[in-house]
Design a protein around this motif. Sequence first.
Motif, mmCIF file in Angstrom:
data_model
loop_
_atom_site.group_PDB
_atom_site.id
_atom_site.type_symbol
_atom_site.label_atom_id
_atom_site.label_comp_id
_atom_site.label_asym_id
_atom_site.label_seq_id
_atom_site.Cartn_x
_atom_site.Cartn_y
_atom_site.Cartn_z
ATOM 1 N N GLN A 279 0.891 -1.306 -0.075
ATOM 2 C CA GLN A 279 0.088 -0.013 0.086
ATOM 3 C C GLN A 279 0.926 1.304 -0.088
ATOM 4 N N LEU A 280 1.838 1.345 0.743
ATOM 5 C CA LEU A 280 2.660 2.557 0.867
ATOM 6 C C LEU A 280 3.418 2.355 -0.320
ATOM 7 N N GLY A 281 3.931 1.394 -0.989
ATOM 8 C CA GLY A 281 4.704 1.257 -2.062
ATOM 9 C C GLY A 281 4.009 2.069 -3.285
ATOM 10 N N TYR A 282 2.678 1.586 -3.375
ATOM 11 C CA TYR A 282 1.797 2.296 -4.500
ATOM 12 C C TYR A 282 1.678 3.929 -4.282
ATOM 13 N N TYR A 283 1.834 4.232 -3.042
ATOM 14 C CA TYR A 283 1.786 5.743 -2.718
ATOM 15 C C TYR A 283 2.976 6.411 -3.061
ATOM 16 N N LEU A 284 4.109 5.585 -2.677
ATOM 17 C CA LEU A 284 5.284 6.198 -3.197
ATOM 18 C C LEU A 284 5.809 6.328 -4.599
ATOM 19 N N TRP A 285 5.078 5.246 -5.245
ATOM 20 C CA TRP A 285 5.024 5.043 -6.909
ATOM 21 C C TRP A 285 4.491 6.052 -7.435
ATOM 22 N N ARG A 286 3.069 6.434 -7.098
ATOM 23 C CA ARG A 286 2.156 7.537 -7.440
ATOM 24 C C ARG A 286 2.974 8.851 -7.185
ATOM 25 N N LEU A 287 3.754 9.372 -6.074
ATOM 26 C CA LEU A 287 4.352 10.248 -5.859
ATOM 27 C C LEU A 287 5.617 10.519 -6.698
ATOM 28 N N ASP A 288 6.326 9.309 -7.093
ATOM 29 C CA ASP A 288 7.621 9.358 -8.027
ATOM 30 C C ASP A 288 6.667 9.947 -9.421
ATOM 31 N N LYS A 289 5.742 9.323 -9.783
ATOM 32 C CA LYS A 289 5.417 9.787 -10.892
ATOM 33 C C LYS A 289 4.907 11.239 -11.043
ATOM 34 N N GLU A 290 4.890 11.805 -9.888
ATOM 35 C CA GLU A 290 4.277 13.298 -9.886
ATOM 36 C C GLU A 290 5.698 13.973 -9.705
ATOM 37 N N GLY A 291 6.684 13.174 -9.672
ATOM 38 C CA GLY A 291 8.237 13.906 -9.614
ATOM 39 C C GLY A 291 8.445 14.189 -8.162
ATOM 40 N N MET A 292 7.785 13.751 -7.277
ATOM 41 C CA MET A 292 7.991 13.988 -5.834
ATOM 42 C C MET A 292 8.964 12.923 -5.183
ATOM 43 N N GLU A 293 9.810 13.406 -4.821
ATOM 44 C CA GLU A 293 10.970 12.251 -3.876
ATOM 45 C C GLU A 293 10.290 11.961 -2.541
ATOM 46 N N ALA A 294 10.010 10.885 -2.210
ATOM 47 C CA ALA A 294 9.216 10.421 -0.981
ATOM 48 C C ALA A 294 9.794 9.179 -0.388
ATOM 49 N N ALA A 295 9.693 8.907 0.696
ATOM 50 C CA ALA A 295 9.907 7.561 1.581
ATOM 51 C C ALA A 295 8.589 7.579 2.466
ATOM 52 N N GLY A 296 8.574 6.372 2.635
ATOM 53 C CA GLY A 296 7.225 5.833 3.686
ATOM 54 C C GLY A 296 7.796 5.371 5.011
ATOM 55 N N GLU A 297 6.809 5.306 5.910
ATOM 56 C CA GLU A 297 6.994 4.949 7.124
ATOM 57 C C GLU A 297 5.648 4.391 7.600
ATOM 58 N N ILE A 298 5.674 2.944 8.277
ATOM 59 C CA ILE A 298 4.485 2.127 8.764
ATOM 60 C C ILE A 298 4.657 2.594 10.350
ATOM 61 N N LEU A 299 3.734 2.884 10.699
ATOM 62 C CA LEU A 299 3.516 3.109 12.170
ATOM 63 C C LEU A 299 2.471 2.452 12.920
ATOM 64 N N ILE A 300 2.984 1.621 13.983
ATOM 65 C CA ILE A 300 2.114 0.826 14.709
ATOM 66 C C ILE A 300 2.204 1.236 16.153
ATOM 67 N N PRO A 301 1.357 2.179 16.464
ATOM 68 C CA PRO A 301 1.363 2.858 17.866
ATOM 69 C C PRO A 301 1.366 1.860 19.118
ATOM 70 N N LYS A 302 0.526 0.879 18.928
ATOM 71 C CA LYS A 302 0.263 -0.128 19.971
ATOM 72 C C LYS A 302 1.560 -0.821 20.355
ATOM 73 N N GLU A 303 2.231 -1.206 19.122
ATOM 74 C CA GLU A 303 3.385 -2.149 19.207
ATOM 75 C C GLU A 303 4.771 -0.993 19.367
ATOM 76 N N ARG A 304 4.375 0.118 19.300
ATOM 77 C CA ARG A 304 5.774 0.939 19.296
ATOM 78 C C ARG A 304 6.609 0.769 18.363
#
Length: 165
Positions: free
Chosen positions: A89-114
């Motif tokens: 899912q995050l890879g898809y978002y990064l792929w979309r942003l890449d297509k728009e010429g935006m450099e991005a990285a993602g992070e998965i946050l799981i608060p309950k598991e810190r």
Amino acid sequence: MSTQITGTLVWYYAICPREAWLMAHELEPERNFDLLAEGRLNQEAHYKRATKELSLPGMRLDGVRREGDRLIVSEVKKSSRFLPATRLQLGYYLWRLDKEGMEAAGEILIPKERKREVVELTPELKGQVEGIMEEIEALVAQPAPPPTVKIPFCKNCAYAEFCWS
Ligand code: SF4
């Protein structure tokens, strides 16, 4: 038919293609029973005041911030049970942003598991995302959903009654 692929659809597809088909055909589940909805509630409780939400077509990013020259986009989940699907899912978002010429990285946050996991759009992830998008297009073009296959997710799935009654 051109499918409106979204990050959420990618997530569903990675867990259950049948669910992705049902979602894509707008057979909306009861969101109160949906794990994704639980994730959203979790997100709101922990992050609403801490992050900005950004919505673009097909993308609902839980959090966005800038680090130097690039964006960091966050996806908040309730648990690490579906991490492979969340990476896609995050890879898809990064792929979309890449297509728009935006450099991005993602992070998965799981608060309950810190937990926090960084996701980069590597060539491998990019290839996986492009492959999955082709698979989703082909799946959604089918006139009927794939057959039911019992998986652990079924017990929390909003379509459980539809699939198994
Ligand atoms: S109940 Fe199970 S088979 Fe049916 S859509 Fe949900 S996860 Fe897929």
